[in-house]
Enzyme design. Structure first.
Site, PDB file in Angstrom:
ATOM      1  N   ASN A 157      40.207 139.032 -93.912  1.00  0.00           N
ATOM      2  CA  ASN A 157      39.965 139.813 -92.501  1.00  0.00           C
ATOM      3  C   ASN A 157      40.440 138.953 -91.382  1.00  0.00           C
ATOM      4  O   ASN A 157      40.435 139.395 -90.207  1.00  0.00           O
ATOM      5  CB  ASN A 157      38.310 139.819 -92.361  1.00  0.00           C
ATOM      6  N   GLN A 171      38.385 145.015 -96.255  1.00  0.00           N
ATOM      7  CA  GLN A 171      39.652 145.011 -95.208  1.00  0.00           C
ATOM      8  C   GLN A 171      41.041 145.912 -95.640  1.00  0.00           C
ATOM      9  O   GLN A 171      41.922 146.256 -95.048  1.00  0.00           O
ATOM     10  CB  GLN A 171      39.886 143.626 -94.759  1.00  0.00           C
ATOM     11  N   CYS A 210      32.490 132.777 -85.217  1.00  0.00           N
ATOM     12  CA  CYS A 210      31.264 132.003 -84.455  1.00  0.00           C
ATOM     13  C   CYS A 210      30.500 133.116 -83.691  1.00  0.00           C
ATOM     14  O   CYS A 210      30.736 134.263 -84.060  1.00  0.00           O
ATOM     15  CB  CYS A 210      32.434 131.622 -82.981  1.00  0.00           C
ATOM     16  N   THR A 239      15.865 155.117-100.745  1.00  0.00           N
ATOM     17  CA  THR A 239      16.455 156.304-100.313  1.00  0.00           C
ATOM     18  C   THR A 239      17.598 156.342 -99.678  1.00  0.00           C
ATOM     19  O   THR A 239      18.003 155.719 -98.879  1.00  0.00           O
ATOM     20  CB  THR A 239      15.283 157.213 -99.466  1.00  0.00           C
TER      21      THR A 239
HETATM   22  N1  PLP Z   1      33.906 141.391 -96.029  1.00  0.00           N
HETATM   23  C1  PLP Z   1      34.895 141.316 -95.242  1.00  0.00           C
HETATM   24  C2  PLP Z   1      36.357 141.022 -95.642  1.00  0.00           C
HETATM   25  C3  PLP Z   1      34.726 141.755 -93.990  1.00  0.00           C
HETATM   26  O1  PLP Z   1      35.939 141.781 -93.133  1.00  0.00           O
HETATM   27  C4  PLP Z   1      33.483 142.254 -93.670  1.00  0.00           C
HETATM   28  C5  PLP Z   1      33.317 142.475 -92.130  1.00  0.00           C
HETATM   29  O2  PLP Z   1      33.893 142.022 -91.316  1.00  0.00           O
HETATM   30  C6  PLP Z   1      32.657 142.288 -94.592  1.00  0.00           C
HETATM   31  C7  PLP Z   1      32.915 141.727 -95.950  1.00  0.00           C
HETATM   32  C8  PLP Z   1      31.109 142.462 -94.272  1.00  0.00           C
HETATM   33  O3  PLP Z   1      31.028 144.081 -94.161  1.00  0.00           O
HETATM   34  P1  PLP Z   1      29.731 144.738 -93.430  1.00  0.00           P
HETATM   35  O4  PLP Z   1      30.143 144.717 -92.092  1.00  0.00           O
HETATM   36  O5  PLP Z   1      30.002 146.214 -93.975  1.00  0.00           O
HETATM   37  O6  PLP Z   1      28.600 144.257 -93.914  1.00  0.00           O
END
Ligand code: PLP
Length: 410
Positions: free
Chosen positions: A174, A202, A349, A262
């Site tokens: 990410n 991502q 951060c 639900t």
């Molecule tokens: N995993 C990755 C690689 C992400 O970039 C993110 C969100 O930034 C998440 C998990 C978490 O996803 P969510 O915001 O749907 O909880």
């Protein structure tokens, strides 16, 4: 200058500027979240009002909701080449990751398997559940990555033990956008009879995600990264792997007992539509975004002492990530914000709590020295990014960097 002073200065500057000119707004933080596409919103709306039924009710209102929920499940399954029975709705990427990791850990400890392998560059939605399992007596191996953020297959092979129950390596990072060789890594795990999970939050909608080609047992998806609503996601569970995972949320036995609660039918309908849209636009968008991304990268690298983080080619089409020497990433993001550009530092951060500001674990893991890692900037493009947006960023960024360097030199 302290964080708060810099922020106050920026807010004052922003107000002044907005009074004078109508400021241009450029959103370049699509990896953080995306707006709900109009086509998605339209499909969702009836499920907030006239089609409000509970998908577990047996009357016509309930059946209508159930039908919509299953239709959404089909669309999501089709988007990742899975069977609808292999898709389980959750509240998002974080819950999907937690379910895969803790759910497999719960099921595996009965066979005395208490070892999990992951990487040093995972999202906190993977790292934190692993840390919580460590506190419960599980052993976690955090694999290093190379200078581009790639996990080396030989490192995975060497880390697998008799008691390894799960490998969890993300599909695309990410922060730096690097795409991991998941098919190769999952094949190694399979040879050793170890389950494999990948966080594809991502990658879905940006590159091809085919669970059969990847050969994974579990795969996490999130709706709000692909122009769907927030608060919904899914975990793909390969048919044979269903008996190797236990629920972490217990209740009325929804989602075939794996995730009680639900179902959020309106969100599921939006999520289904978002996956369908993302897949239908994938090829064209990948090409368009790669062109814009490369234009952005080329332009930014002309700035003195700028470096690109992540793999030059094995990277998401919408991700550009840089480090600038002698720059504080947060100050840079605030300056850009004042100029109407929404970007982010690569650092994990909290903008509300300067005490918790830390240097990105991902940038450090690829070997960037801490001083340089502090000056990181992530620009992520998406459906509504135009060439003019990229030009605007390239027009203002060099001056902002020069100015910040001048201030820090003082
Ligand atoms: N995993 C990755 C690689 C992400 O970039 C993110 C969100 O930034 C998440 C998990 C978490 O996803 P969510 O915001 O749907 O909880």
């Amino acid at each position: 200058m302290s964080f708060w002073k810099e922020r106050a200065k920026m807010q004052a500057l922003e107000l002044k500027t907005k009074e004078k000119v109508k400021i241009r707004r450029v959103y370049m933080d699509y990896a953080a979240t995306t707006p709900v596409a109009l086509e998605v919103l339209e499909e969702m709306l009836p499920y907030f009002s006239e089609r409000f039924g509970n998908a577990s009710s047996i009357h016509s209102f309930g059946r209508e909701a159930r039908h919509a929920l299953e239709d959404a499940r089909e669309k999501i399954a089709k988007g990742i080449n899975a069977d609808a029975s292999e898709v389980f709705f959750t509240s998002g990427g974080t819950e999907s990751d937690n379910l895969a990791i803790k759910g497999v850990a719960l099921a595996s400890k009965k066979q005395g398997k208490r070892h999990i392998i992951t990487s040093k560059i995972e999202h906190h939605a993977v790292l934190s559940p692993c840390e919580s399992l460590e506190a419960l007596g599980f052993d976690i191996t955090y694999l290093p990555v190379d200078e581009y953020g790639l996990v080396r297959p030989e490192d995975l092979e060497a880390a697998i033990r008799e008691d390894t129950c799960l490998v969890s390596i993300m599909h695309a990072n990410n922060e730096i956008g690097t795409i991991e060789p998941i098919a190769e890594l999952a094949a190694i795990a399979a040879e050793h009879g170890v389950l494999f999970h990948t966080d594809a939050v991502q990658s879905v909608g940006k590159i091809e995600v085919d669970v059969r080609k990847l050969g994974v047992d579990f795969l996490s998806i999130s709706s709000h990264k692909i122009y769907g609503p927030k608060g919904i996601g899914a975990l793909y569970v390969r048919k044979d792997a269903l008996k190797k995972i236990e629920p972490i949320i217990h209740g009325g036995g929804h989602e075939r007992g794996l995730r009680s609660g639900t179902e959020n039918v309106a969100a599921a309908v939006g999520f289904g539509k978002a996956v369908e849209l993302a897949v239908s636009e994938l090829d064209a968008e990948r090409e368009r975004l790669t062109r814009l991304r490369d234009m952005l990268i080329r332009g930014v690298l002309e700035i003195e002492d700028a470096r690109l983080n992540g793999h030059p080619t094995e990277r998401l089409p919408n991700n550009a990530n840089f480090c600038f020497a002698r720059i504080d990433g947060e100050a840079l993001v605030l300056r850009l914000d004042a100029l109407g550009i929404a970007a982010s530092t690569a650092s994990a951060c909290s903008s509300h709590d300067p005490e918790r500001r830390e240097i990105s674990h991902v940038i450090l893991a690829i070997g960037v020295p801490p001083e340089l890692a502090r000056g990181s900037l992530r620009l992520t493009l998406g459906r509504y990014t135009t060439e003019d947006d990229v030009k605007y960023v390239l027009e203002v960024l060099p001056d902002v960097i020069t100015d910040l360097r001048r201030i820090s030199a003082l």
